[in-house]
Design an enzyme around this catalytic site. Structure first.
Site, PDB file in Angstrom:
ATOM      1  N   SER A  32      53.395  12.149   9.365  1.00  0.00           N
ATOM      2  CA  SER A  32      54.280  11.911  10.496  1.00  0.00           C
ATOM      3  C   SER A  32      55.669  11.505   9.987  1.00  0.00           C
ATOM      4  O   SER A  32      56.291  12.255   9.252  1.00  0.00           O
ATOM      5  CB  SER A  32      53.657  10.877  11.444  1.00  0.00           C
ATOM      6  OG  SER A  32      54.311  10.873  12.688  1.00  0.00           O
ATOM      7  N   ASP A  35      48.301  18.742  18.076  1.00  0.00           N
ATOM      8  CA  ASP A  35      49.033  17.493  17.880  1.00  0.00           C
ATOM      9  C   ASP A  35      49.845  17.152  19.135  1.00  0.00           C
ATOM     10  O   ASP A  35      50.782  17.870  19.480  1.00  0.00           O
ATOM     11  CB  ASP A  35      49.960  17.633  16.671  1.00  0.00           C
ATOM     12  CG  ASP A  35      50.573  16.318  16.223  1.00  0.00           C
ATOM     13  OD1 ASP A  35      50.747  15.413  17.064  1.00  0.00           O
ATOM     14  OD2 ASP A  35      50.891  16.204  15.030  1.00  0.00           O
ATOM     15  N   HIS A  63      47.048  14.454  16.147  1.00  0.00           N
ATOM     16  CA  HIS A  63      47.961  13.733  15.256  1.00  0.00           C
ATOM     17  C   HIS A  63      47.146  12.765  14.391  1.00  0.00           C
ATOM     18  O   HIS A  63      47.193  11.548  14.564  1.00  0.00           O
ATOM     19  CB  HIS A  63      49.017  12.994  16.088  1.00  0.00           C
ATOM     20  CG  HIS A  63      50.209  12.562  15.281  1.00  0.00           C
ATOM     21  ND1 HIS A  63      51.087  13.471  14.741  1.00  0.00           N
ATOM     22  CD2 HIS A  63      50.648  11.332  14.929  1.00  0.00           C
ATOM     23  CE1 HIS A  63      52.032  12.803  14.096  1.00  0.00           C
ATOM     24  NE2 HIS A  63      51.780  11.507  14.203  1.00  0.00           N
TER      25      HIS A  63
END
Length: 177
Positions: A32, A91, A124
């Site tokens: 991320s 995601d 995610h």
């Protein structure tokens, strides 16, 4: 922000290199926002320092438009660095399209070694399939380092980082003899 974090990582890389770690044995990685920092460090901050690779998971390349337009500097060695990008197609935090845009930007900037992996059904987060792909990437990256002892490359490919950490000093003593 991202630039300040990338500068901090650059200083850590320089500290490692000054301490005797070969730059081509350093692989930056992040998930991320951490992936955005790793990408920025490799693309923009490490001029003249060819690291072994970048692992960027569920992430994006900040300022991609500026790099592509030539208004933001790309390091002299970035085009030679292997990039591994993986992104889940489910995601909800950073859309899959952001990962694809990052891949396209890296190719558009002239990078010659970009891997992009779609992780089907992944949100995610991370999973075992992605970890296996990362392990393989690191093994390939380390195997390209000329003069690396075979035990180190094999340990990386097997994902045996704890074993390497415990025995690396002993193994290097054997190599030095």
């Amino acid at each position: 922000g991202i630039s300040e974090s990338a500068e901090y990582i650059k200083q850590l890389v320089l500290q490692c290199v000054r301490g005797g770690v070969r730059a081509n044995r350093i692989i930056l990685g992040g998930f991320s926002q951490g992936g955005a920092v790793a990408l920025t460090t490799a693309v923009h901050k490490l001029d003249g320092i060819k690291i072994g690779g970048v692992v960027a998971l569920s992430t994006y390349l900040p300022m991609a438009e500026q790099y592509l337009a030539g208004t933001k500097k790309i390091t002299s060695v970035a085009k030679q660095i292997p990039f591994f990008i993986a992104h889940g197609d489910r995601d909800p935090v950073l859309a899959f399209s952001m990962g694809k845009k990052t891949e396209a930007a890296l190719w558009g900037m002239g990078m010659t070694r970009v891997e992009f992996h779609v992780i089907r059904g992944l949100g995610h987060t991370r999973n075992a399939a992605e970890a296996g792909l990362i392990r393989d990437f690191i093994g390939r990256a380390l195997s390209e380092v000329v003069g690396e002892p075979a035990w180190l490359v094999e340990a990386a490919q097997e994902g045996a980082s704890e074993t390497v950490a415990e025995t690396e000093e002993q193994q290097w003593e054997r190599v030095d003899r």
